[in-house]
Design an enzyme around this catalytic site. Structure first.
Site, mmCIF file in Angstrom:
data_model
loop_
_atom_site.group_PDB
_atom_site.id
_atom_site.type_symbol
_atom_site.label_atom_id
_atom_site.label_comp_id
_atom_site.label_asym_id
_atom_site.label_seq_id
_atom_site.Cartn_x
_atom_site.Cartn_y
_atom_site.Cartn_z
ATOM 1 N N CYS A 1 -7.947 -15.817 -2.991
ATOM 2 C CA CYS A 1 -7.270 -15.320 -1.797
ATOM 3 C C CYS A 1 -5.985 -16.092 -1.516
ATOM 4 O O CYS A 1 -4.921 -15.486 -1.291
ATOM 5 C CB CYS A 1 -8.215 -15.368 -0.603
ATOM 6 S SG CYS A 1 -9.075 -16.948 -0.377
ATOM 7 N N TYR A 2 -6.042 -17.417 -1.520
ATOM 8 C CA TYR A 2 -4.824 -18.202 -1.342
ATOM 9 C C TYR A 2 -3.794 -17.902 -2.441
ATOM 10 O O TYR A 2 -2.613 -17.663 -2.142
ATOM 11 C CB TYR A 2 -5.136 -19.699 -1.349
ATOM 12 C CG TYR A 2 -5.714 -20.274 -0.086
ATOM 13 C CD1 TYR A 2 -5.118 -20.070 1.160
ATOM 14 C CD2 TYR A 2 -6.846 -21.090 -0.139
ATOM 15 C CE1 TYR A 2 -5.646 -20.639 2.309
ATOM 16 C CE2 TYR A 2 -7.372 -21.659 1.006
ATOM 17 C CZ TYR A 2 -6.769 -21.440 2.233
ATOM 18 O OH TYR A 2 -7.295 -22.019 3.362
#
Length: 348
Positions: free
Chosen positions: A151-152
């Site tokens: 996600c990051y």
């Protein structure tokens, strides 16, 4: 209809896959696995899913059973597990989308160092497509195995890609300052995500290049720039359930106006249905993408310091995980990229 299996259906990412795929017009969920809840119906764990999805029986994780029943299997499993499950599925002609980290890093020794697990089999690791469609769409389409990004790293790569490809910024001194909601830590119990620890609190963690997403971010940015890149990446935990906001800092090679930088972003993401470049002076907020597969991006230029600031927001469970995985599935099966993912964000 595409027959879908979800290994790890009762984690946050797994149940988000169920939610999205339940309304996909070309999909039938035929199998779901869970170690903790096997033998139960999915609806007994998540009553919000409704009658049809809730009736799915949760089974033990057996690659042979999944291979016999499914056309594609999503692996929403702890790091270190997918590498032992995927080979049997791929060998039987089943498409695999791994939402963990087992196939994200091309260097097996980097994976061993950062994740403290044995790497996946070398031949599969070498062929896995990195599943960030906005950057690797054509490599994803023919793949047998897709490594869904973290996600990051999704937010960081989408913030950086137009600038690096255009050569507008220095490749040294790149900083990513990222904030995530608590669901990014998963559904397991740990002290750091207890309500009393998170509520009315805000903290940085895994600082100074120690977060496991760091090599994944650097791998993608190095691809974009054509040279090895090192970044400063600092994640923070904020007291909200969903969402990531990344503020990225880049040093311009020469003065450029905000409008010129915005035009670079608009050109780069033209034809990318889930990336919205916001108008000048309009920076995105996490609530504006909540529950959707969108990544919204805002750009500012600090003429005083010669820096470009990029703000990227996404829902860590959708564009940062399950939604992006379904986007990849659509590509694998020659479907419209947006199919089943058209839902607007939920607000407020």
């Amino acid at each position: 209809m595409i027959r879908v299996g979800i290994a790890g259906a009762t984690g946050y990412t797994g149940v988000e896959l169920v939610r999205i795929l339940s309304r996909h017009p070309q999909v039938r969920i035929v199998a779901g696995t869970s170690e903790q809840y096997q033998g139960s119906a999915l609806g007994a764990v998540f009553p919000h899913l409704g009658e049809e999805a809730g009736a799915l029986e949760l089974l033990p994780l057996e690659a042979e059973r999944l291979a016999a029943a499914c056309d594609v299997v999503f692996l929403a499993l702890p790091h270190g597990v997918a590498g032992s499950v995927a080979p049997a599925l791929v060998a039987e002609g089943v498409k695999v989308i791994d939402l963990g980290a087992d196939f994200r890093l091309r260097d097996p020794e980097a994976y061993r160092a950062w994740y403290r697990h044995d790497p996946a089999p070398a031949e599969l690791l070498a062929e896995a497509a990195y599943g960030l469609p906005e950057l690797y769409r054509e490599a994803i389409r023919p793949a047998r195995l897709v490594a869904n990004p973290g996600c990051y790293p999704t937010s960081c790569a989408l913030a950086a890609a137009p600038l690096l490809k255009a050569g507008l910024v220095e490749t040294r001194g790149i900083v990513f300052d990222s904030k995530s909601g608590v669901s990014g830590a998963g559904r397991g119990v740990s002290l750091g995500v207890h309500f009393g620890e998170v509520n009315e609190n805000f903290k940085a963690y895994s600082v100074a290049g120690t977060h496991r997403h760091t090599p994944e971010i650097e791998q993608t940015l190095s691809d974009l720039a054509g040279e090895a890149i090192r970044v400063t990446f600092t994640p923070h935990l904020v007291p909200m359930t969903r969402g990531i906001l990344t503020t990225a800092y880049f040093q311009l090679k020469e003065p450029v106006s905000r409008e010129a930088v915005l035009e670079v972003f608009r050109d780069f993401y033209r034809g990318a249905p889930f990336v919205r470049v916001r108008p000048a002076g309009n920076l995105p907020q996490t609530k504006e993408v909540w529950g959707s597969n969108r990544c919204d991006i805002g750009v500012e230029v600090d003429a005083r310091t010669g820096r470009v600031l990029v703000v990227a927001v996404l829902d860590n469970l959708v564009k940062g995980a399950a939604g992006q995985a379904v986007q990849n599935m659509n590509l694998l099966f020659g479907l419209p990229e947006t199919l089943g993912l058209e839902a607007l964000p939920v607000y407020p």
